[in-house]
Every structure is written in C-alpha cells, then in structure tokens.
Write a protein that holds these residues in place. Structure first.
Motif, PDB file in Angstrom:
ATOM      1  N   SER A   1       9.499  21.568 -15.644  1.00  0.00           N
ATOM      2  CA  SER A   1       9.864  21.133 -14.291  1.00  0.00           C
ATOM      3  C   SER A   1       9.106  19.870 -13.897  1.00  0.00           C
ATOM      4  CB  SER A   1       9.556  22.253 -13.293  1.00  0.00           C
ATOM      5  OG  SER A   1       8.180  22.519 -13.307  1.00  0.00           O
ATOM      6  N   MET A   2       7.987  19.639 -14.576  1.00  0.00           N
ATOM      7  CA  MET A   2       7.236  18.422 -14.235  1.00  0.00           C
ATOM      8  C   MET A   2       8.046  17.173 -14.519  1.00  0.00           C
ATOM      9  SD  MET A   2       3.403  19.212 -15.498  1.00  0.00           S
ATOM     10  CE  MET A   2       2.430  20.454 -14.662  1.00  0.00           C
ATOM     11  N   VAL A   3       8.853  17.227 -15.580  1.00  0.00           N
ATOM     12  CA  VAL A   3       9.667  16.062 -15.926  1.00  0.00           C
ATOM     13  C   VAL A   3      10.576  15.718 -14.756  1.00  0.00           C
ATOM     14  CG1 VAL A   3      11.492  15.210 -17.426  1.00  0.00           C
ATOM     15  CG2 VAL A   3       9.594  16.488 -18.390  1.00  0.00           C
ATOM     16  N   ASP A   4      11.184  16.737 -14.174  1.00  0.00           N
ATOM     17  CA  ASP A   4      12.089  16.487 -13.053  1.00  0.00           C
ATOM     18  C   ASP A   4      11.349  15.873 -11.873  1.00  0.00           C
ATOM     19  OD1 ASP A   4      14.408  17.448 -14.283  1.00  0.00           O
ATOM     20  OD2 ASP A   4      13.736  19.501 -13.954  1.00  0.00           O
ATOM     21  N   VAL A   5      10.174  16.458 -11.577  1.00  0.00           N
ATOM     22  CA  VAL A   5       9.420  15.941 -10.437  1.00  0.00           C
ATOM     23  C   VAL A   5       8.972  14.508 -10.709  1.00  0.00           C
ATOM     24  CG1 VAL A   5       7.380  16.254  -9.006  1.00  0.00           C
ATOM     25  CG2 VAL A   5       8.677  18.246  -9.775  1.00  0.00           C
ATOM     26  N   LEU A   6       8.564  14.244 -11.946  1.00  0.00           N
ATOM     27  CA  LEU A   6       8.114  12.889 -12.277  1.00  0.00           C
ATOM     28  C   LEU A   6       9.271  11.906 -12.206  1.00  0.00           C
ATOM     29  CD1 LEU A   6       5.605  13.583 -15.181  1.00  0.00           C
ATOM     30  CD2 LEU A   6       5.087  12.693 -12.915  1.00  0.00           C
ATOM     31  N   LEU A   7      10.443  12.343 -12.650  1.00  0.00           N
ATOM     32  CA  LEU A   7      11.622  11.477 -12.563  1.00  0.00           C
ATOM     33  C   LEU A   7      11.930  11.184 -11.100  1.00  0.00           C
ATOM     34  CD1 LEU A   7      14.022  12.919 -15.267  1.00  0.00           C
ATOM     35  CD2 LEU A   7      13.010  10.654 -15.213  1.00  0.00           C
TER      36      LEU A   7
ATOM     37  N   ARG B   1       5.865  13.584  -2.814  1.00  0.00           N
ATOM     38  CA  ARG B   1       4.417  13.590  -2.815  1.00  0.00           C
ATOM     39  C   ARG B   1       3.903  15.029  -2.757  1.00  0.00           C
ATOM     40  NH1 ARG B   1       1.277  10.948   1.897  1.00  0.00           N
ATOM     41  NH2 ARG B   1      -0.725  11.921   1.441  1.00  0.00           N
ATOM     42  N   GLY B   2       4.553  15.830  -1.886  1.00  0.00           N
ATOM     43  CA  GLY B   2       4.182  17.241  -1.757  1.00  0.00           C
ATOM     44  C   GLY B   2       4.361  17.963  -3.080  1.00  0.00           C
ATOM     45  N   LYS B   3       5.486  17.715  -3.716  1.00  0.00           N
ATOM     46  CA  LYS B   3       5.757  18.391  -4.990  1.00  0.00           C
ATOM     47  C   LYS B   3       4.711  18.037  -6.029  1.00  0.00           C
ATOM     48  CE  LYS B   3      10.785  18.546  -4.681  1.00  0.00           C
ATOM     49  NZ  LYS B   3      12.006  18.015  -5.250  1.00  0.00           N
ATOM     50  N   LEU B   4       4.402  16.748  -6.089  1.00  0.00           N
ATOM     51  CA  LEU B   4       3.423  16.303  -7.076  1.00  0.00           C
ATOM     52  C   LEU B   4       2.071  16.934  -6.786  1.00  0.00           C
ATOM     53  CD1 LEU B   4       4.296  12.493  -7.308  1.00  0.00           C
ATOM     54  CD2 LEU B   4       4.385  14.099  -9.191  1.00  0.00           C
ATOM     55  N   GLN B   5       1.734  16.927  -5.493  1.00  0.00           N
ATOM     56  CA  GLN B   5       0.422  17.453  -5.113  1.00  0.00           C
ATOM     57  C   GLN B   5       0.312  18.929  -5.481  1.00  0.00           C
ATOM     58  OE1 GLN B   5      -1.963  15.272  -3.856  1.00  0.00           O
ATOM     59  NE2 GLN B   5      -3.219  17.006  -4.489  1.00  0.00           N
ATOM     60  N   ARG B   6       1.415  19.673  -5.251  1.00  0.00           N
ATOM     61  CA  ARG B   6       1.394  21.102  -5.597  1.00  0.00           C
ATOM     62  C   ARG B   6       1.171  21.284  -7.089  1.00  0.00           C
ATOM     63  NH1 ARG B   6       4.856  21.497  -1.516  1.00  0.00           N
ATOM     64  NH2 ARG B   6       6.735  21.195  -2.733  1.00  0.00           N
ATOM     65  N   LEU B   7       1.803  20.414  -7.877  1.00  0.00           N
ATOM     66  CA  LEU B   7       1.620  20.515  -9.330  1.00  0.00           C
ATOM     67  C   LEU B   7       0.185  20.194  -9.709  1.00  0.00           C
ATOM     68  CD1 LEU B   7       4.870  18.893 -10.723  1.00  0.00           C
ATOM     69  CD2 LEU B   7       4.186  21.275 -10.907  1.00  0.00           C
TER      70      LEU B   7
ATOM     71  N   ASP C   1       0.808  -1.214   0.000  1.00  0.00           N
ATOM     72  CA  ASP C   1       0.000   0.000   0.000  1.00  0.00           C
ATOM     73  C   ASP C   1       0.843   1.266   0.000  1.00  0.00           C
ATOM     74  OD1 ASP C   1      -2.249  -1.476  -0.110  1.00  0.00           O
ATOM     75  OD2 ASP C   1      -2.486  -1.596   2.062  1.00  0.00           O
ATOM     76  N   ASP C   2       2.040   1.200   0.606  1.00  0.00           N
ATOM     77  CA  ASP C   2       2.870   2.407   0.655  1.00  0.00           C
ATOM     78  C   ASP C   2       3.212   2.892  -0.756  1.00  0.00           C
ATOM     79  OD1 ASP C   2       4.274   0.046   0.344  1.00  0.00           O
ATOM     80  OD2 ASP C   2       6.151   0.917   1.047  1.00  0.00           O
ATOM     81  N   MET C   3       3.315   1.919  -1.697  1.00  0.00           N
ATOM     82  CA  MET C   3       3.705   2.324  -3.050  1.00  0.00           C
ATOM     83  C   MET C   3       2.570   3.022  -3.778  1.00  0.00           C
ATOM     84  SD  MET C   3       6.042  -0.860  -4.256  1.00  0.00           S
ATOM     85  CE  MET C   3       6.355  -0.169  -5.858  1.00  0.00           C
ATOM     86  N   THR C   4       1.360   2.780  -3.319  1.00  0.00           N
ATOM     87  CA  THR C   4       0.235   3.411  -4.012  1.00  0.00           C
ATOM     88  C   THR C   4       0.144   4.893  -3.663  1.00  0.00           C
ATOM     89  OG1 THR C   4      -1.263   2.858  -2.228  1.00  0.00           O
ATOM     90  CG2 THR C   4      -1.109   1.291  -4.031  1.00  0.00           C
ATOM     91  N   VAL C   5       0.740   5.283  -2.529  1.00  0.00           N
ATOM     92  CA  VAL C   5       0.611   6.668  -2.077  1.00  0.00           C
ATOM     93  C   VAL C   5       1.188   7.628  -3.116  1.00  0.00           C
ATOM     94  CG1 VAL C   5       1.287   8.299  -0.301  1.00  0.00           C
ATOM     95  CG2 VAL C   5       0.668   5.981   0.333  1.00  0.00           C
ATOM     96  N   VAL C   6       2.448   7.385  -3.496  1.00  0.00           N
ATOM     97  CA  VAL C   6       3.092   8.281  -4.457  1.00  0.00           C
ATOM     98  C   VAL C   6       2.464   8.114  -5.839  1.00  0.00           C
ATOM     99  CG1 VAL C   6       5.246   8.855  -5.605  1.00  0.00           C
ATOM    100  CG2 VAL C   6       5.249   8.278  -3.184  1.00  0.00           C
ATOM    101  N   THR C   7       2.246   6.857  -6.224  1.00  0.00           N
ATOM    102  CA  THR C   7       1.708   6.636  -7.563  1.00  0.00           C
ATOM    103  C   THR C   7       0.337   7.267  -7.717  1.00  0.00           C
ATOM    104  OG1 THR C   7       1.204   4.445  -6.728  1.00  0.00           O
ATOM    105  CG2 THR C   7       2.913   4.615  -8.380  1.00  0.00           C
ATOM    106  N   HIS C   8      -0.409   7.300  -6.609  1.00  0.00           N
ATOM    107  CA  HIS C   8      -1.752   7.863  -6.709  1.00  0.00           C
ATOM    108  C   HIS C   8      -1.694   9.343  -7.104  1.00  0.00           C
ATOM    109  CE1 HIS C   8      -5.961   8.454  -6.005  1.00  0.00           C
ATOM    110  NE2 HIS C   8      -5.677   9.505  -5.255  1.00  0.00           N
ATOM    111  N   VAL C   9      -0.860  10.116  -6.397  1.00  0.00           N
ATOM    112  CA  VAL C   9      -0.751  11.548  -6.701  1.00  0.00           C
ATOM    113  C   VAL C   9      -0.179  11.731  -8.104  1.00  0.00           C
ATOM    114  CG1 VAL C   9      -0.069  13.758  -5.750  1.00  0.00           C
ATOM    115  CG2 VAL C   9      -0.110  11.767  -4.286  1.00  0.00           C
ATOM    116  N   MET C  10       0.787  10.883  -8.418  1.00  0.00           N
ATOM    117  CA  MET C  10       1.414  10.942  -9.728  1.00  0.00           C
ATOM    118  C   MET C  10       0.363  10.728 -10.819  1.00  0.00           C
ATOM    119  SD  MET C  10       4.707   8.735 -10.349  1.00  0.00           S
ATOM    120  CE  MET C  10       5.567   8.640 -11.861  1.00  0.00           C
ATOM    121  N   GLU C  11      -0.462   9.755 -10.568  1.00  0.00           N
ATOM    122  CA  GLU C  11      -1.500   9.421 -11.525  1.00  0.00           C
ATOM    123  C   GLU C  11      -2.479  10.594 -11.681  1.00  0.00           C
ATOM    124  OE1 GLU C  11      -4.127   5.395 -12.059  1.00  0.00           O
ATOM    125  OE2 GLU C  11      -4.266   6.541 -10.231  1.00  0.00           O
TER     126      GLU C  11
END
Lengths: 165, 706
Positions: B93-99, B127-133, B67-77
């Motif tokens: 900059s999204m490319v960097d955050v996604l990488l 996760r924070g960075k992704l969420q901000r995006l 389940d821990d892996m779904t946390v980041v992937t969820h926001v990413m998705e």
C-alpha cells in the motif's frame, strides 16, 4: 533652452524626419523610413485565389512567405502594369512583413516639423484616416502615410483580425 | 545600476525553470521506479534512488522558496528514510500512497509553474497518510532485514553506522568556488541545515578568507571564503554530505570523522567488530564528491545519473526550429541550382555537375541529421501508460498485463505531444470496452489476465502505433444496432471494415453502460480528428473473441511533407501524398452526370469531380477531365477526384506558414517554396471539399471554356 529641452527637440527631429518617397500616378507619398525593410523588383508572385484584385499573391522572400499588395489597384490610380522596373517596397509593421507595389521609388527626404502640415480633409487617393500630414520639399508636395495604420486596416484584408491600434 | 534589477529577476526565473524541469524529472523517475516495483519490495538501490528523488525535490523547493512543496516531500522523505534503514517494513500500500504523494507534488509544481489550481485538501490528505505510515508502519522484522541481500555493500557500512545511535564528531571544510553566489546557492541555509543535524551545542563554524584581492578588483558577487565546521551528531557521514547536495561537485569539500571518545573504537578500522560487516572503513575522507555519487557509478547502479551517461544538452525548441528552417532554405537553394545546372552542357561543366551532386547528397544528409534533433523516443508517451493501466484495471476489477514494444521508435516532438491524448483514449477504450472481466475470460477459455499491447514501429517513412487487446473484439451487430439508434447511416451489407469505421461517427458509443472512464460517446471521432490533424490515419482490425487492434499511422514529422506537385493553369500546387489514392485520366464512358454535376466512375464507385481551376479561379486550357488528370483523394472515408492539368513531380517539401505575414488561405494547409524559388500552396483536401460544397453548382463542362 535647458539641456533636456534641446535633447527632446533633437529626438523629435531624428524620429519624424526621414521619409521614403514613392509615386502613385501623379502623386508623391512618403512613409517612415524606419518601417521599410528593403526595395526589390516585382517577380514570381504566386496568386492566391478568392482574394481582392489588389492582393497580388505571395512571394518567397528568402524563405519567408510575404504577401504583395498593389497600391495602384487598391487606390485605383495609375496603370497597374508589371515589367522589369516595377518596384515593391517591403515594409515591416506590426510584426508582419508586407510588400507594396508602387509606380516608383523616388528618394529619401528629411523633413523638419515645420515642413509638415496637417493633412487636408480630401484631395488624395488615400482616405485621410491613413494620412499623418503633408510635407513640402522644394515646392513639391509629399503626402505622408501612417503605413502601420493602413496595412493593419480591415480594408487591406491583410490581417486575420484588426489589431488594437 | 537600475539595469541590475530586471536582470536579476530574469535570472531567478531562469533558475526556477531549471528547478521545475528537474523536479518534473525527479517525479517521473520516482514514479517509474515505483511502478516497476509492482508490489515487490524495492531493493536497496531502488530505495536509494526514490529517496534521492524526494530529497532533491525537497531541497530544491526549499532553496527556490517553494516552501509549500517541502511540506509533503518532508514527510515522504521521512517515510523513505525509515524504510531505507529498515526501521519499518515495506508494504504494497505504500506504493499507492507514494504515487499519490507524487501526484500532489506534481500538482503543486504545476501550481507554481502555470498557476493552475492547487487543492489543499489533497495535500493534507496525502500528508496524513504518509505521516500515519511513518508513525505506524509495520515494524521490520530484524531477521528479514538481515537476510536481505545487499546489492551495494559499499553503502552498508554507512547505514550500519547510524544504527547504533552513538555520537560522532566530524570536521568539515568547505571551499566553494567563486561562482557559488551567482548560482543562487545560499551558504547560510547550508549552515543552518548542518546546525540542525548537530546535537545541541555540538556545532561550531569558522570562516576564513581564501584570498584578499585589491579593492578595485573586488567583485562582491564572488565567494572568497572557506568555512570550517565542527559537528557532533548522530548522523552518518552520508547524511552530513547530503546537506551539500545542491552544491556542485567542483566545490572543495572534505569531511573527516574524528576519532571517537572511546579510544578503542578510534583505533578500530572495522566496526562493529563482531558484525559480518565488510571492512567498515567509515569513509573517513570524502574529497570533493558526495558519498552516494560514487555508489551510483557502481556497475548496474540504478540512479538518476543513468540517463546522463549519454551526454546531452538542453536546447530551446525555437532554436532547433530555426535550424530546420535554415536547412529547408538550403535545400531550396540546392534544388534551384540543380535546376539551373540541368540546362548546362554536362560535358563542359562536368565538375560543376559533380559538385552539385555532392551538394545534393550533403544537404540531404544534413537535413536528415537536423530533423533527427527534433525526434524523441515514443517511450516519453508510453511511460504514462503503466500507471494509468494499473489504476484503471484496479478500478474496473480487471486483471491486465500491459506490454510495450518498440518504445525507442522516434517521432517528432510536436507529434509526440499531440499523440498522447488519442493514445490514452485508445488504451482506456481497450481496457474498458475491449477486455472482459476475468470470469468472462475464463468462461470463454482464455487466460484470466488480459493483455494490452502498445507497439510502435517505423513503416515506410511513417510511424505506426498499434493499441491491441486480446479482448472480445468489436461486435458487428451491436455497432449496427447503435448506428440505427444514433441515426448514423449504415447498411446491413457493409463489410466488417466499413462497420468498424462507424465507431468514428460523432456521438457513437457501444458500451452497455456509461462508466466514468469511457462510453460517453465523445471518443473515437475526437481520436480520428486529432490524428487527421497531424496528417495521420486510423485503422481498425477486429476479430470477435480474439481482440481488437487500432493502428494510428503518422508522418515522421510535421515540418516536411511528401507531396505531389500538380499544375493548374500557370500555377503549381502540392497535394499531400498521404491523401492521394491514385491518379487517372478518365475515358468518356467513365464520366457521368448526376444532377447536372459531373462524376467519375472508378471501379463501381461514383466520385464527384472537384475542379481546382474553378475553386481557385485559375484560367486554364484544361476543363475537360479527359484532357487533364484526376487525382483521387481520400478524406477519411469520403473520396473525391481533383481535376488538375498535369502531374509534375513527387517531392519532399518544407512546410511554411502563410499566416506569419498574411492571413489563412482557404483550402491550403500552408505553403512551400519550389526549386525555382516560387511559392506553391499545399492543398488541404478536406477544406477543398468544404469549399466546393459552398461554391455555386458546377457549371458543367460546356460553359467552362470562358
């Protein structure tokens, strides 16, 4: 006797009972038959430098490289001669395959627990540490060896390190 | 019954392994696409491919309980989904955050797979960075979005469908195959996911039995149920189908969109009526397959199925190794037969000889095919460099163009794994030390952007991998100055090639300042050692102002070795051909004595003579080098001459381990089995040299006859 008791006795007999016997000079030895992979002649051994004399070298056993030890040289008994009747017992212990040169292979015997006596403190070429007991078959004495303990021992110099025994 | 438990544990582990591998593949794919964007806006296909990868990881992680892996992937998705729908605009900059997010997922994956440490703060940060995006991403300009070329018109109606936010009603029927439970798929989680998609109160399900077997034939692990769902949702049919993405294709799945409440819309085949849309038949029935699978089969589709076009199977490496061993046996047997047959009369036994020649050809072909199984393209290693170069260049403030040539060159899998580290080191060196800054480059009349080239090719049975840069080149004076500082022996009269060799000395670094990238002096010596351990060589070519080229040359494989068989007394040894420079029979005037030790003079060099019969205590007639043969070998710059009785044959030998049943043998790198069935040791030349140093002084030719 309960069912379980009977079963256990039967297992004991099945486990400890069969030995391959071989001779070194005048003495007859026995090893657990389940450790023996095969018996073959002695030929085309490749010498390995800077090893003790009882390590004769390595052979190609169907593509696997197997070291050969001459127990006669190791225990300083008999004549270490090599001819067409020289016998090598290939044993499989501790995930290793090792060949042992002996004077001759005699028989496979079944011993019951009553036929096995504790090993004496002295009296054989082998150190008593490696003996599990003495067997008696028709008035002949059989020296039973703990082959795994012997082969993995430091003094055989076959293993990189001494595994936990 | 008690056997059931351990069995099922193993099964779960096996499934986990599949998930780990797939997850790693998805991550690699995502990274590859992200890197290939190089700050361009991704097109629809690339966007979908990235999204799919993220979604697959999330789904898999959920199913397998990570389940821990779904946390980041969820926001990413969420981010990717909004991007995909042009709800927010794309920024570089999204490319960097996604990488970065990809790295975090890799870290989590490694944590589950190998139990390595997982840094929670990194997870939270990304996760924070992704969420901000997701929240504050630049709003996509509708004009720009509309102007975007749509490479896959087929998926456009699906996307436009969900834009109007209207409610849709779907009727789904799902008939899984019998094995669905055995494959570890939980229908209840699919149902839960569907119900989440639905509007409140807009979900109903009904199950019915497909078949009712007789009680004695009933297998509780078989699935005999069919489900019907009614769904009212804002989601597109695509999104609904995605819920079933982990259900294999053979499942019968049908999705039907029910007519809308508005009778007009229901009758309309095109929607929205005014739009430029292609005839927006909203995929009313998707029988059996998922919507996007079909998109991928479109010509030029850019998706995860690309690689699967050439069908392949996953095989355990030990099975392949076993096959290679057995083919090795076959070759030995064949050589043995050939040896026996050579003594037979060729006229009388003509057919036998013909047959054996045929056997030799066939077994050699077979060997080639089997060895090729272990060969993998070097692109597996190369693929990590675009990202590494990109990041390093950014940190160093240098502008670099990375070129890769010959990525399809194939190399043994075992070597691939080992060559990765030395190569990374060389690339890092080229970037850090080799290339100049843009200003310096412009000042010396070069283009501002430097070039690093990775090139792999097959040359004469070996693999050559070049790492070249068009930077400043090695600086002879600086290297010599460093050498004297570090106490490395050198002389002013050395040729350039010899000076370049100095950088392989331990503790040597020419960087002016130690950076966190390189320059600590643990470097080229380790590269050299690693490459030599693989039976390889390293060469340097450099020209001041033009650049440097480091070439690693490796054998094709570790399992087979080209060797020269030599005789010493009654024994035979194999000397690896890669170590041999030449062989010669010395004349009396070539033999000299230095400190009582015999040396041989070859073209102005005095080389020590190693007597193999002394090292291995073999009795032989040949103790005088003039009667035997000297084989000159190279130990990475240090040369020596091995005295043997005779040269026998040059041959390919199958390398066997002595340690399997015995201990390590000093001076040998393994053993092989010769055509006559005997074992021959393969000499480890470097170790022989060590042995000779330890051994007593050479007794000289006089005393040796004994």
């Amino acid at each position: 006797m309960t069912m379980q008791g009977a079963l256990r006795t039967e297992q004991n007999q099945a486990r400890g009972a069969e030995f391959l016997t071989f001779t070194l000079a005048e003495e007859t030895y026995g090893i657990d038959i389940l450790r023996v992979q095969e018996i073959r002649g002695y030929d085309s051994v490749t010498r390995i430098a800077n090893t003790p004399d009882f390590i004769k070298g390595v052979i190609n056993l169907r593509g696997v490289i197997v070291p050969i030890v001459d127990l006669r040289l190791k225990f300083k008994v008999g004549q270490a001669t090599y001819h067409e009747f020289t016998v090598v017992i290939i044993i499989n212990v501790a995930d290793k395959v090792v060949g042992m040169v002996v004077d001759g292979v005699s028989d496979v015997v079944a011993l019951s627990e009553e036929q096995i006596k504790p090993a004496p403190e002295f009296g054989s070429a082998l150190d008593t540490r490696y003996l599990t007991g003495l067997g008696t078959v028709n008035d002949d004495m059989l020296i039973l060896i703990d082959i795994e303990k012997l082969v993995t021992s430091d003094e055989m110099q076959l293993m990189e390190r001494l595994p936990e025994v | 019954m008690s056997n059931g438990k351990p069995g099922s544990d193993i099964d779960v582990k096996r499934f986990n392994q599949v998930f780990f591998e797939e997850c790693a593949e998805h991550l690699a794919e995502m990274e590859r696409i992200l890197i290939s964007l190089s700050d361009r806006e991704p097109d629809q296909e690339q966007m979908n491919a990235i999204f799919r990868a993220a979604h697959s990881i999330k789904g898999g992680a959920g199913i397998f309980g990570f389940d821990d892996m779904t946390v980041v992937t969820h926001v990413m998705e969420s981010l990717l989904d909004r991007l995909r729908k042009h709800e927010i605009g794309f920024t570089a900059s999204m490319v960097d955050v996604l990488l970065e997010a990809g790295d975090v997922i890799s870290m989590q994956l490694a944590g589950h797979r190998e139990g390595s440490a997982v840094r929670q703060e990194a997870i939270d940060a990304v996760r924070g960075k992704l969420q901000r995006l997701v929240d504050n991403g630049p709003v996509s300009q509708p004009a720009a979005a509309a102007a975007l070329p749509e490479p896959v018109p087929a998926c456009e109606p699906v996307l436009s469908l969900c834009d109007d936010g209207a409610l849709r009603r779907y009727e789904l029927s799902f008939t899984p195959d019998d094995n669905i439970f055995r494959r570890g798929i939980r229908v209840e989680s699919i149902i839960a996911e569907l119900s989440e998609l639905a509007e409140p109160g807009g979900f109903s399900s009904r199950a019915e039995l497909v078949a009712v077997p007789r009680l004695e034939e009933l297998d509780p692990e078989s699935c005999l149920t069919r489900w019907h769902f009614n769904l009212t949702t804002q989601a597109s049919s695509d999104q609904v189908m995605e819920v079933f993405m982990f259900v294999a294709d053979e499942e019968q799945l049908s999705l039907r969109e029910l007519p809308r409440e508005t009778p007009a819309a229901a009758a309309l085949p095109a929607l929205p009526a005014a739009g430029p849309a292609p005839s927006a038949e909203p995929e009313p029935r998707l029988e059996g397959r998922r919507a996007y699978d079909r998109d991928e089969t479109a010509p030029g589709a850019f998706g995860r199925r690309q690689g699967e076009m050439e069908s392949s199977i996953r095989v355990n490496v030990t099975k392949v190794d076993q096959l290679i061993n057995q083919v090795g046996e076959l070759l030995i047997t064949q050589a043995m037969l050939a040896q026996v047959a050579a003594e037979l009369d060729p006229v009388r036994y003509e057919t036998l000889h013909k047959g054996l020649a045929q056997l030799a050809r066939n077994s050699r072909d077979l060997q080639g095919s089997v060895m090729s199984i272990r060969l993998v393209p070097i692109s597996i290693v190369f693929s990590r460099f675009p990202r590494m170069v990109r990041e390093l260049a950014a940190r160093l403030g240098k502008s670099v163009d990375l070129k890769m040539v010959g990525e399809t060159t194939e190399l043994d899998k075992g070597l691939i794994e080992k060559v990765a580290d030395p190569l990374s080191h060389l690339v890092r060196n080229a970037l850090d030390h080799g290339l100049e800054t843009s200003e310096a480059r412009l000042a010396s009349g070069k283009e501002a952007t430097g070039t690093i080239q990775l090139k792999a090719s097959q040359v004469a049975g070996r693999i050559a991998i070049e790492v070249s840069d068009d930077g400043a080149g090695l600086n002879r004076d600086k290297i010599l100055a460093k050498a004297s500082e570090a106490g490395v022996p050198y002389s002013e009269s050395m040729s350039d090639e010899e000076v370049w060799q100095l950088i392989f000395a331990p503790g040597f670094s020419t960087a002016d300042q130690v950076t966190d990238l390189s320059g600590r002096g643990v470097g080229m010596d380790v590269v050299l050692k690693n490459v030599q351990a693989m039976g390889g060589r390293v060469q340097i070519a450099s020209q001041a102002g033009k650049g440097t080229c480091v070439t690693i040359s490796l054998p094709l494989t570790l399992a087979i070795l080209n060797g020269l068989s030599v005789a010493v007394g009654g024994e035979k040894f194999i000397i690896p051909l890669s170590a041999i420079i030449e062989s010669l029979q010395p004349k009396s005037d070539q033999l000299k004595s230095v400190n009582g030790k015999q040396v041989v003079a070859v073209r102005g060099e005095y080389l020590p003579i190693l007597r193999l019969h002394n090292l291995f205590n073999i009795e032989t007639e040949v103790s005088d080098p003039r009667q035997g043969i000297l084989v000159l070998v190279d130990l990475g710059g240090e040369k020596t001459a091995l005295l043997v009785d005779a040269l026998l044959d040059e041959q390919q030998v199958v390398v066997k381990s002595i340690e399997t049943n015995y201990r390590r043998v000093e001076g040998s790198a393994g053993a092989t089995i010769l055509g006559d069935g005997r074992v021959a040791l393969i000499l480890d030349v470097a170790e022989l040299f060590e042995m000779a140093k330890k051994a007593q002084p050479d007794p000289g030719p006089a005393k040796e006859a004994a």
